[in-house]
Enzyme design. Structure first.
Site, PDB file in Angstrom:
ATOM      1  N   ARG A 188       6.486 -32.655 -41.065  1.00  0.00           N
ATOM      2  CA  ARG A 188       5.187 -33.437 -40.859  1.00  0.00           C
ATOM      3  C   ARG A 188       4.670 -32.697 -39.463  1.00  0.00           C
ATOM      4  O   ARG A 188       3.888 -33.236 -39.162  1.00  0.00           O
ATOM      5  CB  ARG A 188       5.068 -34.307 -40.906  1.00  0.00           C
ATOM      6  CG  ARG A 188       5.141 -35.185 -42.697  1.00  0.00           C
ATOM      7  CD  ARG A 188       4.968 -34.298 -43.778  1.00  0.00           C
ATOM      8  NE  ARG A 188       5.410 -35.102 -44.914  1.00  0.00           N
ATOM      9  CZ  ARG A 188       5.663 -34.416 -45.634  1.00  0.00           C
ATOM     10  NH1 ARG A 188       6.680 -32.921 -45.469  1.00  0.00           N
ATOM     11  NH2 ARG A 188       6.196 -34.908 -47.462  1.00  0.00           N
ATOM     12  N   SER A 237      -0.825 -40.354 -48.468  1.00  0.00           N
ATOM     13  CA  SER A 237       0.546 -41.235 -47.527  1.00  0.00           C
ATOM     14  C   SER A 237       0.586 -41.408 -45.798  1.00  0.00           C
ATOM     15  O   SER A 237       0.293 -40.225 -45.561  1.00  0.00           O
ATOM     16  CB  SER A 237       2.229 -40.533 -47.345  1.00  0.00           C
ATOM     17  OG  SER A 237       1.795 -40.362 -48.753  1.00  0.00           O
ATOM     18  N   GLU A 307       0.808 -40.184 -40.031  1.00  0.00           N
ATOM     19  CA  GLU A 307       0.521 -39.039 -40.646  1.00  0.00           C
ATOM     20  C   GLU A 307      -0.910 -38.549 -40.234  1.00  0.00           C
ATOM     21  O   GLU A 307      -1.100 -37.642 -40.158  1.00  0.00           O
ATOM     22  CB  GLU A 307       0.951 -39.011 -42.440  1.00  0.00           C
ATOM     23  CG  GLU A 307       2.417 -38.338 -42.455  1.00  0.00           C
ATOM     24  CD  GLU A 307       2.444 -37.650 -43.572  1.00  0.00           C
ATOM     25  OE1 GLU A 307       2.037 -37.217 -44.060  1.00  0.00           O
ATOM     26  OE2 GLU A 307       3.974 -37.891 -44.690  1.00  0.00           O
TER      27      GLU A 307
END
Length: 315
Positions: A188, A237, A307
């Site tokens: 990520r 998410s 995130e």
């Protein structure tokens, strides 16, 4: 809100919106106005627009607005909006490879995908051509530009292993071609040349069974619908999975499923989703993210890393 074509330069062909409310551009359905929002006609139009910006103008790129929390006061700068534009996908026979590709991949196909193309569109396009390896993208609620910027992934797949080359642009409007080796992709996160944004990428995919690829996409989407609060305003998410564990498990173990703060709620269906029940503000969502971080750290000793990117002023 006011609408204009161009910024006083007759050569511009895109659409400029002034004081544009951003709630309808984000998957959380929150966010105050942007000073300016520009939707370019194509890459060259975007280059012309960027070349005319003031050097100190705050600048941000906006695709589908997932993994993004825009403050209630908005953004005091210019947003480049790529949804519905910069979204072409073309296929090319892959007869030559860079140093990152082996000779055994001669039968592969290169897809040239612009940054505004949705990940779901890309997955469907590839599967219909009988190309495999991009099926996981069907479950990512964003554009390729966002997927490139964060090495988005799902169901064991990640974006950057597919990448051969990218095209980037800087705030002066200069366009560059860069090899995959110019970037480092991890979980990520992606690092590369500073001050550049992704315009497009060449993705190399192997030939396979079209029907099997489309069936896998359907299976993955069914699994997503069964386990995630699809259809409710969220960002996907919220937190990265820590090494060897899952953020959703840690949040649930801390007793936070269903926890509400104003109009924001930790989803009872999937604990790593925060949903807007209808009247949430960006401030409430941000406060609930902070609350979850603190509670999980007290319970497990692990500080979850979001995130989500925050844009604008948050007190």
């Amino acid at each position: 809100m006011s609408t204009s074509t161009g910024t006083g330069t007759s050569s511009l062909r895109g659409t400029l919106l002034l004081d544009e409310p951003l709630g309808r551009y984000t998957s959380w359905r929150v966010g105050g106005p942007a000073k300016r929002l520009y939707r370019p006609a194509d890459q060259q139009d975007l280059a012309c627009f960027l070349a005319g910006l003031e050097a100190d103008e705050p600048l941000f790129w906006l695709g589908l607005g997932s993994n993004l929390l825009i403050s209630d006061t908005g953004f005091p700068g210019t947003l480049i909006h790529t949804q519905g534009c910069l979204n072409t996908i073309t296929a090319h026979s892959d007869t030559q490879h860079s140093e990152t590709r082996g000779s055994g991949e001669a039968a592969a196909t290169t897809l040239r995908v612009e940054a505004g193309a949705s990940c779901a569109k890309l997955a469907r396009f590839a599967s219909r051509l009988g190309l495999v390896g991009a099926e996981f993208l069907a479950g990512i609620p964003g554009t390729l530009g966002g997927a490139l910027a964060m090495n988005a992934g799902a169901w064991g797949g990640e974006t950057w292993p597919l990448v051969e080359r990218v095209r980037t642009i800087d705030r002066e409007g200069q366009i560059r071609e860069r090899a995959r080796s110019a970037f480092r992709a991890g979980y990520r996160q992606v690092t590369g040349p500073e001050g550049e944004w992704f315009l497009s990428a060449d993705l190399v995919l192997a030939p396979g069974d079209s029907e099997a690829a489309q069936a896998r996409i359907r299976t993955l989407l069914d699994q997503r619908a069964a386990t995630q609060p699809i259809g409710l305003p969220s960002c996907g998410s919220v937190f990265r999975n820590p090494p060897g564990d899952h953020a959703a498990r840690l949040i649930e173990a801390a007793g936070l499923k269903g926890r509400r703060l104003g109009g924001a709620e930790v989803s009872p269906k999937h604990a790593n989703f925060i949903i807007n029940l209808g009247e949430a503000t960006a401030r409430e969502i941000a406060a609930l993210i902070d609350l979850v971080q603190d509670a999980v750290e007290r319970h497990s000793g692990i500080r979850l890393q979001p995130e989500v990117r925050r844009l604008g002023a948050f007190s």
